[in-house]
Scaffold this motif. Structure first.
Motif, PDB file in Angstrom:
ATOM      1  N   LEU A   8      -2.070  32.531  17.910  1.00 17.81           N
ATOM      2  CA  LEU A   8      -1.998  33.724  16.924  1.00 17.81           C
ATOM      3  C   LEU A   8      -0.864  34.632  17.000  1.00 17.81           C
ATOM      4  O   LEU A   8      -0.067  34.914  16.416  1.00 17.81           O
ATOM      5  N   ALA A   9      -0.612  34.911  18.197  1.00 17.18           N
ATOM      6  CA  ALA A   9       0.654  35.805  18.767  1.00 17.18           C
ATOM      7  C   ALA A   9       1.687  35.204  18.140  1.00 17.18           C
ATOM      8  O   ALA A   9       2.804  35.986  17.554  1.00 17.18           O
ATOM      9  N   ALA A  10       2.018  33.794  18.178  1.00 17.11           N
ATOM     10  CA  ALA A  10       3.125  33.100  17.900  1.00 17.11           C
ATOM     11  C   ALA A  10       3.558  33.233  16.423  1.00 17.11           C
ATOM     12  O   ALA A  10       4.508  33.533  15.978  1.00 17.11           O
ATOM     13  N   ILE A  11       2.253  33.059  15.752  1.00 15.34           N
ATOM     14  CA  ILE A  11       2.331  33.001  14.177  1.00 15.34           C
ATOM     15  C   ILE A  11       2.554  34.544  13.724  1.00 15.34           C
ATOM     16  O   ILE A  11       3.396  34.724  13.062  1.00 15.34           O
ATOM     17  N   LEU A  12       2.064  35.590  14.319  1.00 15.43           N
ATOM     18  CA  LEU A  12       2.413  37.076  13.998  1.00 15.43           C
ATOM     19  C   LEU A  12       3.872  37.128  14.349  1.00 15.43           C
ATOM     20  O   LEU A  12       4.445  37.881  13.491  1.00 15.43           O
ATOM     21  N   ALA A  13       4.298  36.789  15.378  1.00 18.59           N
ATOM     22  CA  ALA A  13       5.810  37.127  15.765  1.00 18.59           C
ATOM     23  C   ALA A  13       6.783  36.454  14.811  1.00 18.59           C
ATOM     24  O   ALA A  13       7.779  36.958  14.306  1.00 18.59           O
ATOM     25  N   MET A  14       6.275  35.091  14.492  1.00 12.65           N
ATOM     26  CA  MET A  14       7.369  34.452  13.366  1.00 12.65           C
ATOM     27  C   MET A  14       7.420  35.087  12.340  1.00 12.65           C
ATOM     28  O   MET A  14       8.222  35.335  11.377  1.00 12.65           O
ATOM     29  N   ALA A  15       6.014  35.627  11.746  1.00 11.53           N
ATOM     30  CA  ALA A  15       5.891  36.219  10.477  1.00 11.53           C
ATOM     31  C   ALA A  15       6.618  37.534  10.524  1.00 11.53           C
ATOM     32  O   ALA A  15       7.360  37.832   9.537  1.00 11.53           O
ATOM     33  N   THR A  16       6.473  38.434  11.474  1.00 13.15           N
ATOM     34  CA  THR A  16       7.308  39.614  11.519  1.00 13.15           C
ATOM     35  C   THR A  16       8.785  39.404  11.606  1.00 13.15           C
ATOM     36  O   THR A  16       9.681  39.872  11.016  1.00 13.15           O
ATOM     37  N   ALA A  17       9.228  38.372  12.430  1.00  9.26           N
ATOM     38  CA  ALA A  17      10.711  37.840  12.420  1.00  9.26           C
ATOM     39  C   ALA A  17      11.342  37.574  10.930  1.00  9.26           C
ATOM     40  O   ALA A  17      12.363  38.055  10.650  1.00  9.26           O
ATOM     41  N   THR A  18      10.578  36.655  10.149  1.00 13.17           N
ATOM     42  CA  THR A  18      10.803  36.262   8.981  1.00 13.17           C
ATOM     43  C   THR A  18      10.935  37.490   7.990  1.00 13.17           C
ATOM     44  O   THR A  18      11.856  37.347   7.424  1.00 13.17           O
ATOM     45  N   LEU A  19       9.730  38.215   8.084  1.00 15.50           N
ATOM     46  CA  LEU A  19       9.861  39.500   7.195  1.00 15.50           C
ATOM     47  C   LEU A  19      11.028  40.583   7.623  1.00 15.50           C
ATOM     48  O   LEU A  19      11.578  40.941   6.661  1.00 15.50           O
ATOM     49  N   ALA A  20      11.396  40.617   8.805  1.00 17.94           N
ATOM     50  CA  ALA A  20      12.546  41.489   9.091  1.00 17.94           C
ATOM     51  C   ALA A  20      13.693  40.955   8.649  1.00 17.94           C
ATOM     52  O   ALA A  20      14.754  41.717   8.060  1.00 17.94           O
ATOM     53  N   THR A  21      13.732  39.630   8.634  1.00 22.95           N
ATOM     54  CA  THR A  21      15.010  39.202   8.496  1.00 22.95           C
ATOM     55  C   THR A  21      15.369  39.310   6.914  1.00 22.95           C
ATOM     56  O   THR A  21      16.437  39.801   6.413  1.00 22.95           O
ATOM     57  N   ARG A  22      14.162  38.893   6.100  1.00 24.04           N
ATOM     58  CA  ARG A  22      14.407  39.206   4.607  1.00 24.04           C
ATOM     59  C   ARG A  22      14.598  40.748   4.096  1.00 24.04           C
ATOM     60  O   ARG A  22      15.559  40.808   3.117  1.00 24.04           O
TER      61      ARG A  22
END
Length: 100
Positions: A8-22
């Protein structure tokens, strides 16, 4: 079904990184004036990324996947990326269903 806290932490971290990049990309593009040459260059990025994703599948799997990848590549020249990817998914599903 349970969800591991590390997953769950990995999924949330990847989602945050993707959103921040966009968001950062959208923020920067609004504040810049793009030359026609740079705009054309940036428009080639989505098809290139799509090909980088589908090429290994096209070369390492069966006839259905290879055919779908080729169709996706051709469609990406004219259609939006989402439509081209959807066409590829539908093609591989149909070809697998008929036994290719």
């Amino acid at each position: 079904m349970s969800l591991d806290p590390a997953t769950l932490a990995a999924i949330l971290a990847m989602a945050t990184a993707t959103l921040a990049t966009r968001l950062a990309g959208a923020f920067l593009v609004r504040r810049m004036t793009l030359s026609p040459r740079l705009e054309r260059a940036l428009n080639t990025v989505p098809p290139a990324v799509l090909m980088a994703v589908v090429a290994p599948t096209a070369l390492a799997t069966g006839l259905a996947e290879t055919t779908a990848c080729a169709l996706t590549a051709i469609a990406a020249l004219r259609l939006p990326m989402l439509a081209a990817a959807g066409l590829g998914v539908a093609t591989v599903a149909v070809l697998r269903a008929v036994g290719l």
